[in-house]
Design a protein around this motif. Structure first.
Motif, mmCIF file in Angstrom:
data_model
loop_
_atom_site.group_PDB
_atom_site.id
_atom_site.type_symbol
_atom_site.label_atom_id
_atom_site.label_comp_id
_atom_site.label_asym_id
_atom_site.label_seq_id
_atom_site.Cartn_x
_atom_site.Cartn_y
_atom_site.Cartn_z
ATOM 1 N N VAL A 101 0.831 -1.203 0.000
ATOM 2 C CA VAL A 101 0.000 0.000 0.000
ATOM 3 C C VAL A 101 0.865 1.254 0.000
ATOM 4 O O VAL A 101 0.616 2.211 -0.747
ATOM 5 C CB VAL A 101 -0.955 -0.019 1.215
ATOM 6 C CG1 VAL A 101 -1.619 1.339 1.421
ATOM 7 C CG2 VAL A 101 -2.010 -1.107 1.024
ATOM 8 N N ALA A 102 1.916 1.250 0.828
ATOM 9 C CA ALA A 102 2.776 2.435 0.927
ATOM 10 C C ALA A 102 3.574 2.663 -0.347
ATOM 11 O O ALA A 102 3.663 3.788 -0.856
ATOM 12 C CB ALA A 102 3.713 2.282 2.115
ATOM 13 N N THR A 103 4.152 1.600 -0.888
ATOM 14 C CA THR A 103 5.017 1.726 -2.064
ATOM 15 C C THR A 103 4.237 2.155 -3.300
ATOM 16 O O THR A 103 4.718 2.959 -4.108
ATOM 17 C CB THR A 103 5.726 0.383 -2.342
ATOM 18 O OG1 THR A 103 6.494 0.019 -1.195
ATOM 19 C CG2 THR A 103 6.642 0.491 -3.550
ATOM 20 N N ALA A 104 3.027 1.631 -3.457
ATOM 21 C CA ALA A 104 2.236 1.927 -4.651
ATOM 22 C C ALA A 104 1.458 3.232 -4.551
ATOM 23 O O ALA A 104 0.846 3.662 -5.525
ATOM 24 C CB ALA A 104 1.263 0.780 -4.916
ATOM 25 N N GLY A 105 1.469 3.857 -3.396
ATOM 26 C CA GLY A 105 0.711 5.096 -3.227
ATOM 27 C C GLY A 105 -0.780 4.889 -3.213
ATOM 28 O O GLY A 105 -1.558 5.743 -3.670
ATOM 29 N N VAL A 106 -1.227 3.768 -2.658
ATOM 30 C CA VAL A 106 -2.656 3.450 -2.598
ATOM 31 C C VAL A 106 -3.356 4.342 -1.575
ATOM 32 O O VAL A 106 -2.903 4.465 -0.441
ATOM 33 C CB VAL A 106 -2.856 1.962 -2.217
ATOM 34 C CG1 VAL A 106 -4.320 1.665 -1.909
ATOM 35 C CG2 VAL A 106 -2.343 1.057 -3.334
ATOM 36 N N ARG A 107 -4.460 4.948 -1.997
ATOM 37 C CA ARG A 107 -5.265 5.763 -1.086
ATOM 38 C C ARG A 107 -6.704 5.269 -0.964
ATOM 39 O O ARG A 107 -7.459 5.780 -0.129
ATOM 40 C CB ARG A 107 -5.263 7.221 -1.546
ATOM 41 C CG ARG A 107 -3.884 7.862 -1.497
ATOM 42 C CD ARG A 107 -3.955 9.326 -1.832
ATOM 43 N NE ARG A 107 -2.633 9.934 -1.883
ATOM 44 C CZ ARG A 107 -2.403 11.216 -2.183
ATOM 45 N NH1 ARG A 107 -3.423 12.012 -2.466
ATOM 46 N NH2 ARG A 107 -1.175 11.688 -2.209
ATOM 47 N N ARG A 108 -7.072 4.309 -1.794
ATOM 48 C CA ARG A 108 -8.414 3.720 -1.733
ATOM 49 C C ARG A 108 -8.278 2.205 -1.857
ATOM 50 O O ARG A 108 -7.496 1.714 -2.672
ATOM 51 C CB ARG A 108 -9.297 4.249 -2.859
ATOM 52 C CG ARG A 108 -9.720 5.706 -2.697
ATOM 53 C CD ARG A 108 -10.311 6.251 -3.997
ATOM 54 N NE ARG A 108 -9.298 6.280 -5.041
ATOM 55 C CZ ARG A 108 -9.552 6.151 -6.343
ATOM 56 N NH1 ARG A 108 -10.797 5.944 -6.756
ATOM 57 N NH2 ARG A 108 -8.581 6.211 -7.225
#
Length: 330
Positions: free
Chosen positions: A79-86
């Protein structure tokens, strides 16, 4: 949420699953980037799951991670590496009856897995919205009156371990939303069916047996009723909920179904018509963990998103049967 306000890829857990695969396609169709996560276990035929993934594999904006959602470190890093916000969190160990045989599968996938996603979400910079799958089973075996189940009804008496884990996930989400001030929506799914469905669900399993001439077992002596909802309508609701997050720190629970319960024997008659064959029916008593009826009041989801189930059961079963014959080259 408009095109210009979408940020980062959407993480869809359970992307090899029935609903997850359909949600991933819809998000891609509207121009989103999607990261799918699935362990592709053998609860039911992994070949069907791989076939679903194959329909996503050629899409440029789709990336897949074969991973266990209960692996908290991996989920947080992804989640952090991919820039996931949803996140649309649909991965879970499904099945009421299976929970009687393999209870610890539910502890790992449903409880530990949900906690892993909660932790990944709360540590993600600028995180916006977590939509997760709950279940109508949290209502327990409530007698069906003239109105559907509403979200404000008590949900403190689950009659299966599966239902208990789903209610526990709702409570964990409530605490995380309160503590860490990010938006969450829990969707209480009723019975979903359609092309690419799960073999352990009634319509899929009954179709296979009717076509092979094997008897079908009808539990509850045929008295059970279910709120059958076609997959395309379900995806409309999931995407609508994703696009309408509650205020930061809010955790909202919404029913998602058809608001139109159908008796099990009526469903079988519709399936017989579509298949052009009669079923050999064996009546069985209620099984442990089963509930007599489900009936979704979806007025809250309608008001929030404009959700309107459109596909009636006969039409949906026709579409399912056409897919089933094509998939099995019949």
């Amino acid at each position: 949420m408009t095109e210009g306000t979408r940020t980062g890829p959407v993480l869809v857990t359970g992307a090899a699953g029935f609903i997850g695969h359909a949600v991933a396609h819809r998000l891609l169709d509207r121009g989103e980037r999607v990261i799918g996560v699935d362990i592709v276990d053998d609860y039911y035929d992994p070949a069907l799951k791989e076939a679903r993934l194959a329909t996503l594999a050629g899409r440029d904006a789709f990336a897949f991670e074969r991973a266990d959602i209960a692996d908290a470190d991996r989920m947080r890093a992804l989640v952090a590496t991919a820039g996931v916000r949803r996140i649309v969190h649909l991965a879970a160990q499904a099945g009421v009856r299976y929970s009687l045989e393999n209870p610890f599968a539910y502890q790992r996938s449903n409880l530990q897995g949900h906690l892993s996603i909660l932790e990944a979400s709360r540590h993600a910079p600028g995180f916006e919205h977590l939509v997760y799958a709950s279940s109508s089973s949290v209502y327990g075996d409530r007698p069906m009156g003239g109105a559907g189940f509403t979200e404000d009804e008590p949900a403190g008496a689950p009659v299966s371990l599966y239902a208990a884990t789903k209610r526990a996930c709702e409570l964990m989400s409530h605490s995380y939303a309160h503590l860490y001030r990010y938006s969450q929506t829990g969707l209480r799914f009723f019975t979903v069916y359609g092309p690419w469905g799960r073999p352990d669900m009634a319509i899929f399993g009954f179709a296979a047996k009717i076509l092979s001439g094997d008897p079908i077992e009808i539990y509850g002596e045929g008295r059970m009723a279910r709120d059958f909802t076609y997959i395309d309508d379900i995806v409309d609701g999931v995407i609508g909920a994703l696009d309408h997050p509650p205020a930061p720190g809010g955790q909202r629970l919404l029913n998602i179904g058809s608001n139109d319960p159908v008796g099990l024997l009526d469903m079988v008659r519709s399936l017989e018509r579509a298949l052009g064959r009669d079923a050999v029916k064996v009546m069985r008593p209620m099984q442990p963990g089963d509930v007599t009826a489900t009936y979704a009041d979806v007025s809250a989801l309608m008001e929030l998103t404009g959700y309107r189930p459109r596909v009636r059961l006969d039409e949906g079963i026709d579409r399912f049967v056409a897919w089933y014959r094509d998939f099995h080259d019949m």
